[in-house]
Design a protein around this motif. Structure first.
Motif: not given
Lengths: 112, 109
Positions: A33, A35, A37, A40-43, A45, A88, A90, A103, B43-44, B89, B99-102, B104
């Motif tokens: 995959y 991604y 990013q 302050s946001q989600a990855p 796809l 970023m 990923l 990841f 990375g996650p 996440f 993925f959801g928004a996350g 912190r």
């Protein structure tokens, strides 16, 4: 140790200059995959490969392309980077779709 | 399609307290959920997963709860430590994990 490797970790490119990011894996996973990013946001796809089958997300811009020459390697090509593509990037792998993803550390792309 | 989102973008807790991070999903057909932890510049990383035939799963200091009736899952971290500070996440299956928004999480000493 089996792992997902991304090179380079940091990449600086000029506006409009093509750039390629690379990912390799030693896990022998079927799925790879990419991604994007942003801060302050989600990855998000972009696309993925199941073996050699390419699956593009509907909202991925045409500016983003990918290649998977073999099981181990996958490349992300940005044909004409814009300032908004700074992010970023990923890479992740999974054995099958819909399973846990492993990841890499990411490549931080700066566009000047 | 799959939509996975979080209730709160930030959570601050005192070291040693328990943390609860929430997540909602919209696809009632979702069968599998994962919580990821992402530290700054990395990375996650997988923390824990749960399938829809379960309502609770425990790991080391972490517990995931799944409420299929209200399509909600939560991650509980016991005795939160400074090393738990990260963005968390949730991700749900569909064609692929989304993925959801996350959230912190900040741990105050």
């Amino acid at each position: 140790d089996a792992m997902v490797i991304q090179n380079p970790r940091y990449q600086v490119t000029q506006f409009g200059k093509p750039v390629t990011l690379s990912c390799s894996q030693t896990l022998n996973h079927n799925v790879m995959y990419w991604y994007q990013q942003k801060s302050s946001q989600a990855p998000k796809l972009l696309f993925h490969y199941y073996d050699k089958d390419f699956n593009n997300e509907a909202d991925t811009p045409d500016n983003f392309q990918s290649r998977r020459p073999n099981t181990s390697f996958c490349f992300l090509d940005i044909r004409s980077p814009g300032l908004g593509d700074a992010a970023m990037y990923l890479c992740a792998t999974s054995l099958y779709s819909g399973e846990e993803q492993y990841f890499g550390p990411g490549t931080r792309l700066t566009v000047t | 399609g799959e939509s996975v989102g979080l209730h709160l973008p930030t959570l601050s807790v005192q070291e040693g307290d328990n943390s609860i991070i929430n997540c909602a999903y919209s696809n009632s057909a979702s069968d599998y959920f994962i919580w990821y932890k992402q530290e700054s510049g990395k990375g996650p990383q997988f923390i824990i997963d749960i399938r829809s035939n379960m309502d609770k799963r425990q790991g080391q200091r972490v517990t995931v709860l799944l409420n299929k009736t209200v399509k909600h899952l939560s991650l509980q971290i016991a005795a939160t430590q400074p090393g738990d500070s990260a963005v968390y996440f949730c991700a749900g299956d569909g064609n692929d994990m989304r993925f959801g928004a996350g959230t912190r999480l900040t741990v105050k000493p």
